[in-house]
Design a protein around this motif. Structure first.
Motif, PDB file in Angstrom:
ATOM      1  N   SER A   1      -5.771   5.735 -16.971  1.00 27.08           N
ATOM      2  CA  SER A   1      -4.716   6.709 -17.223  1.00 27.08           C
ATOM      3  C   SER A   1      -4.717   7.726 -16.085  1.00 27.08           C
ATOM      4  O   SER A   1      -5.755   8.198 -15.647  1.00 27.08           O
ATOM      5  CB  SER A   1      -4.984   7.390 -18.561  1.00 27.08           C
ATOM      6  N   LEU A   2      -3.498   8.021 -15.615  1.00 26.66           N
ATOM      7  CA  LEU A   2      -3.333   8.985 -14.528  1.00 26.66           C
ATOM      8  C   LEU A   2      -2.937  10.305 -15.184  1.00 26.66           C
ATOM      9  O   LEU A   2      -2.095  10.301 -16.084  1.00 26.66           O
ATOM     10  CB  LEU A   2      -2.206   8.466 -13.630  1.00 26.66           C
ATOM     11  N   PHE A   3      -3.575  11.401 -14.790  1.00 25.48           N
ATOM     12  CA  PHE A   3      -3.155  12.657 -15.427  1.00 25.48           C
ATOM     13  C   PHE A   3      -3.038  13.803 -14.433  1.00 25.48           C
ATOM     14  O   PHE A   3      -3.636  13.783 -13.358  1.00 25.48           O
ATOM     15  CB  PHE A   3      -4.085  13.031 -16.585  1.00 25.48           C
ATOM     16  N   LEU A   4      -2.215  14.755 -14.839  1.00 29.10           N
ATOM     17  CA  LEU A   4      -1.962  15.950 -14.042  1.00 29.10           C
ATOM     18  C   LEU A   4      -2.246  17.139 -14.955  1.00 29.10           C
ATOM     19  O   LEU A   4      -1.769  17.174 -16.093  1.00 29.10           O
ATOM     20  CB  LEU A   4      -0.488  15.939 -13.630  1.00 29.10           C
TER      21      LEU A   4
ATOM     22  N   PRO B   1       0.044   6.179 -18.133  1.00 27.69           N
ATOM     23  CA  PRO B   1      -0.806   5.020 -17.832  1.00 27.69           C
ATOM     24  C   PRO B   1      -0.723   4.698 -16.338  1.00 27.69           C
ATOM     25  O   PRO B   1       0.373   4.728 -15.757  1.00 27.69           O
ATOM     26  CB  PRO B   1      -0.179   3.890 -18.656  1.00 27.69           C
ATOM     27  N   ALA B   2      -1.872   4.428 -15.718  1.00 25.44           N
ATOM     28  CA  ALA B   2      -1.885   4.150 -14.272  1.00 25.44           C
ATOM     29  C   ALA B   2      -1.081   2.898 -13.956  1.00 25.44           C
ATOM     30  O   ALA B   2      -0.681   2.670 -12.808  1.00 25.44           O
ATOM     31  CB  ALA B   2      -3.321   3.996 -13.795  1.00 25.44           C
ATOM     32  N   SER B   3      -0.832   2.080 -14.990  1.00 23.56           N
ATOM     33  CA  SER B   3      -0.072   0.848 -14.753  1.00 23.56           C
ATOM     34  C   SER B   3       1.400   1.146 -14.454  1.00 23.56           C
ATOM     35  O   SER B   3       2.094   0.320 -13.876  1.00 23.56           O
ATOM     36  CB  SER B   3      -0.164  -0.065 -15.967  1.00 23.56           C
ATOM     37  N   VAL B   4       1.880   2.351 -14.830  1.00 23.19           N
ATOM     38  CA  VAL B   4       3.304   2.674 -14.614  1.00 23.19           C
ATOM     39  C   VAL B   4       3.659   2.698 -13.120  1.00 23.19           C
ATOM     40  O   VAL B   4       4.546   1.957 -12.693  1.00 23.19           O
ATOM     41  CB  VAL B   4       3.679   4.005 -15.319  1.00 23.19           C
ATOM     42  N   PRO B   5       2.935   3.531 -12.286  1.00 20.05           N
ATOM     43  CA  PRO B   5       3.267   3.480 -10.859  1.00 20.05           C
ATOM     44  C   PRO B   5       2.992   2.114 -10.239  1.00 20.05           C
ATOM     45  O   PRO B   5       3.719   1.679  -9.352  1.00 20.05           O
ATOM     46  CB  PRO B   5       2.383   4.566 -10.234  1.00 20.05           C
ATOM     47  N   ILE B   6       1.931   1.435 -10.733  1.00 18.72           N
ATOM     48  CA  ILE B   6       1.596   0.122 -10.168  1.00 18.72           C
ATOM     49  C   ILE B   6       2.746  -0.851 -10.412  1.00 18.72           C
ATOM     50  O   ILE B   6       3.150  -1.597  -9.515  1.00 18.72           O
ATOM     51  CB  ILE B   6       0.276  -0.412 -10.776  1.00 18.72           C
ATOM     52  N   GLU B   7       3.321  -0.794 -11.623  1.00 12.55           N
ATOM     53  CA  GLU B   7       4.443  -1.672 -11.954  1.00 12.55           C
ATOM     54  C   GLU B   7       5.670  -1.347 -11.096  1.00 12.55           C
ATOM     55  O   GLU B   7       6.339  -2.251 -10.586  1.00 12.55           O
ATOM     56  CB  GLU B   7       4.810  -1.539 -13.446  1.00 12.55           C
ATOM     57  N   ILE B   8       5.952  -0.040 -10.944  1.00 19.15           N
ATOM     58  CA  ILE B   8       7.105   0.389 -10.130  1.00 19.15           C
ATOM     59  C   ILE B   8       6.932  -0.158  -8.712  1.00 19.15           C
ATOM     60  O   ILE B   8       7.843  -0.735  -8.126  1.00 19.15           O
ATOM     61  CB  ILE B   8       7.211   1.937 -10.081  1.00 19.15           C
ATOM     62  N   ALA B   9       5.693   0.010  -8.158  1.00 21.01           N
ATOM     63  CA  ALA B   9       5.431  -0.431  -6.788  1.00 21.01           C
ATOM     64  C   ALA B   9       5.553  -1.948  -6.694  1.00 21.01           C
ATOM     65  O   ALA B   9       6.127  -2.474  -5.736  1.00 21.01           O
ATOM     66  CB  ALA B   9       4.040   0.012  -6.356  1.00 21.01           C
ATOM     67  N   LYS B  10       5.035  -2.660  -7.689  1.00 20.50           N
ATOM     68  CA  LYS B  10       5.069  -4.128  -7.642  1.00 20.50           C
ATOM     69  C   LYS B  10       6.509  -4.631  -7.667  1.00 20.50           C
ATOM     70  O   LYS B  10       6.862  -5.571  -6.961  1.00 20.50           O
ATOM     71  CB  LYS B  10       4.302  -4.714  -8.831  1.00 20.50           C
ATOM     72  N   ARG B  11       7.340  -3.976  -8.503  1.00 21.43           N
ATOM     73  CA  ARG B  11       8.744  -4.381  -8.593  1.00 21.43           C
ATOM     74  C   ARG B  11       9.420  -4.199  -7.231  1.00 21.43           C
ATOM     75  O   ARG B  11      10.111  -5.087  -6.746  1.00 21.43           O
ATOM     76  CB  ARG B  11       9.454  -3.538  -9.657  1.00 21.43           C
ATOM     77  N   ALA B  12       9.168  -3.032  -6.613  1.00 20.71           N
ATOM     78  CA  ALA B  12       9.778  -2.757  -5.306  1.00 20.71           C
ATOM     79  C   ALA B  12       9.253  -3.743  -4.271  1.00 20.71           C
ATOM     80  O   ALA B  12       9.997  -4.224  -3.410  1.00 20.71           O
ATOM     81  CB  ALA B  12       9.471  -1.323  -4.889  1.00 20.71           C
TER      82      ALA B  12
ATOM     83  N   ILE C   1       0.848  -1.203   0.000  1.00 18.21           N
ATOM     84  CA  ILE C   1       0.000   0.000   0.000  1.00 18.21           C
ATOM     85  C   ILE C   1       0.880   1.248   0.000  1.00 18.21           C
ATOM     86  O   ILE C   1       0.694   2.177  -0.794  1.00 18.21           O
ATOM     87  CB  ILE C   1      -0.917   0.006   1.249  1.00 18.21           C
ATOM     88  N   PHE C   2       1.880   1.217   0.890  1.00 19.25           N
ATOM     89  CA  PHE C   2       2.777   2.363   1.008  1.00 19.25           C
ATOM     90  C   PHE C   2       3.536   2.603  -0.307  1.00 19.25           C
ATOM     91  O   PHE C   2       3.614   3.726  -0.801  1.00 19.25           O
ATOM     92  CB  PHE C   2       3.756   2.108   2.156  1.00 19.25           C
ATOM     93  N   LEU C   3       4.072   1.524  -0.876  1.00 20.43           N
ATOM     94  CA  LEU C   3       4.875   1.641  -2.102  1.00 20.43           C
ATOM     95  C   LEU C   3       4.027   2.155  -3.271  1.00 20.43           C
ATOM     96  O   LEU C   3       4.494   2.928  -4.096  1.00 20.43           O
ATOM     97  CB  LEU C   3       5.487   0.288  -2.470  1.00 20.43           C
ATOM     98  N   GLN C   4       2.763   1.707  -3.296  1.00 19.61           N
ATOM     99  CA  GLN C   4       1.888   2.131  -4.390  1.00 19.61           C
ATOM    100  C   GLN C   4       1.628   3.638  -4.325  1.00 19.61           C
ATOM    101  O   GLN C   4       1.718   4.330  -5.336  1.00 19.61           O
ATOM    102  CB  GLN C   4       0.569   1.374  -4.296  1.00 19.61           C
ATOM    103  N   ASN C   5       1.339   4.125  -3.100  1.00 19.62           N
ATOM    104  CA  ASN C   5       1.125   5.573  -2.934  1.00 19.62           C
ATOM    105  C   ASN C   5       2.376   6.336  -3.298  1.00 19.62           C
ATOM    106  O   ASN C   5       2.334   7.372  -3.955  1.00 19.62           O
ATOM    107  CB  ASN C   5       0.748   5.886  -1.479  1.00 19.62           C
ATOM    108  N   ASP C   6       3.505   5.786  -2.832  1.00 17.09           N
ATOM    109  CA  ASP C   6       4.784   6.451  -3.053  1.00 17.09           C
ATOM    110  C   ASP C   6       5.110   6.504  -4.545  1.00 17.09           C
ATOM    111  O   ASP C   6       5.532   7.547  -5.055  1.00 17.09           O
ATOM    112  CB  ASP C   6       5.868   5.676  -2.295  1.00 17.09           C
ATOM    113  N   ALA C   7       4.886   5.382  -5.244  1.00 23.79           N
ATOM    114  CA  ALA C   7       5.210   5.331  -6.679  1.00 23.79           C
ATOM    115  C   ALA C   7       4.329   6.321  -7.442  1.00 23.79           C
ATOM    116  O   ALA C   7       4.794   7.017  -8.345  1.00 23.79           O
ATOM    117  CB  ALA C   7       5.013   3.919  -7.209  1.00 23.79           C
ATOM    118  N   LYS C   8       3.042   6.378  -7.059  1.00 22.34           N
ATOM    119  CA  LYS C   8       2.123   7.304  -7.725  1.00 22.34           C
ATOM    120  C   LYS C   8       2.606   8.743  -7.533  1.00 22.34           C
ATOM    121  O   LYS C   8       2.620   9.539  -8.472  1.00 22.34           O
ATOM    122  CB  LYS C   8       0.730   7.130  -7.118  1.00 22.34           C
ATOM    123  N   GLN C   9       3.024   9.021  -6.278  1.00 19.36           N
ATOM    124  CA  GLN C   9       3.518  10.352  -5.966  1.00 19.36           C
ATOM    125  C   GLN C   9       4.739  10.684  -6.809  1.00 19.36           C
ATOM    126  O   GLN C   9       4.884  11.781  -7.340  1.00 19.36           O
ATOM    127  CB  GLN C   9       3.879  10.382  -4.462  1.00 19.36           C
TER     128      GLN C   9
END
Ligand code: HEC
Length: 298
Positions: free
Chosen positions: A145-148, A199-210, A28-36
């Motif tokens: 998709s995540l957007f800013l 793509p929202a999958s980018v932070p999810i992938e980063i978090a999953k790898r970590a 949970i923590f890594l996912q929030n962190d990766a998104k950030q």
């Protein structure tokens, strides 16, 4: 079941639950962190396009205008928005996950026209000028998709040369872009939004790898902990108890000459060994007394 097996089962259950819980919480923590982190990166890229706009307005445009007037051709390199999108295109080459658009309600270049959802964002900024940022997710045919998004203002009077009325704009620009679009903008008006999408999958992938890496370390540490605990357990409990049990077994078979058990420290096992030694000596004395009593009677 042997004591060591039983302890190991308990350890496995406790460590297993502990490790699984830690990995889940870390997820949970890594996912929030990766998104950030992904959003920070997007923000930085957006800032770089703003810096490019400023650089173009202040340094490139004055330089190129001389060439432009001389050659009577319109150089898009004088346009802040053009340089911003070009710089982002280079950034996009290195970071293909990130895409950028200057979504505008009334654009000079039709590719910048805001689509329905982008127009909603621009209108949100127009209706609430205090709002400086929108971060959200939306469903696309290729997944979430995540957007800013940040508002795009008509920041200076310099913009109005090309975006107020066609007669003020360079003739060469009108020849290239026509006089129908991208005009009538007012000073300070919010005319569009900069939107960086990932793509929202980018932070999810980063978090999953970590998370996978962390899980590997945690399991390794848990196994090492288990080995150390086993070692300590064998040295301090299992082995002394086994010795005690062997000695008790010998005595119960009538062999009273077993050696004294070693007594180290003051823990429960040592106390037990001490009592056992004492009991063995008392038993020996009692047997001797019995044998002595028997003597004269025989
Ligand atoms: C020299 C003329 C010129 C000036 C000055 C200028 N623009 Fe533009 N602007 C253009 C042209 C031409 C385009 C279309 C570029 C392209 O092909 O992408 C454009 C595009 C844009 C876009 C992208 C949406 C669209 O209309 O296609 C935005 C946003 C924008 N300009 C904002 C500004 C702002 C803000 C300023 C002032 C800082 C400014 N422009 C100054 C000519 C100009």
């Amino acid at each position: 079941m042997k004591l060591l097996t039983r302890f190991n089962l308990i350890f496995l259950v406790v460590f297993g639950i502990g490790t699984a819980l830690a990995i889940w919480l870390a997820g949970i923590f890594l996912q929030n962190d990766a998104k950030q982190r992904v959003l920070e990166q997007a923000k930085l890229m957006m800032e770089s396009t703003l810096a490019t706009r400023q650089y173009t307005t202040e340094q490139i445009k004055p330089l190129l205008e001389k060439v432009q007037k001389h050659d009577a051709v319109f150089l898009p390199q004088t346009v802040p928005a053009y340089s911003a999108t070009q710089v982002f295109a280079y950034l996009h080459g290195r970071n293909p996950d990130y895409s950028y658009k200057e979504a505008t309600l009334n654009p000079t270049n039709p590719v910048d026209r805001a689509s329905d959802w982008e127009a909603d964002i621009v209108n949100t900024f127009r209706n609430d000028p205090t709002r400086k940022e929108i971060i959200s997710e939306r469903a696309t045919p290729t997944g979430q998709s995540l957007f800013l998004a940040h508002p795009l203002h008509v920041t200076s009077a310099a913009c109005l040369e090309c975006h107020s009325t066609p007669d003020k704009a360079p003739a060469a620009m009108i020849r290239q872009y026509g006089s129908d679009n991208g005009f009538g903008w007012k000073p300070g008006e919010i005319i569009g939004a900069q939107i960086v999408s990932v793509p929202a999958s980018v932070p999810i992938e980063i978090a999953k790898r970590a998370q996978r890496e962390l899980a590997l370390y945690l399991v390794a540490v848990a196994l090492l902990g288990l080995l150390i605990l086993d070692g300590v357990l064998i040295a301090t409990v299992i082995r002394p108890v086994a010795k005690l049990s062997r000695a008790a077994d010998e005595i119960s078979h009538g062999n009273l000459d077993v050696e004294d058990l070693p007594v180290k420290g003051k823990d429960e096992i040592s106390m037990l060994a001490m009592s056992f030694n004492r009991m063995q000596r008392s038993l020996g004395r009692a047997m001797k007394m019995l044998e002595g009593d028997d003597g004269p009677a025989a």
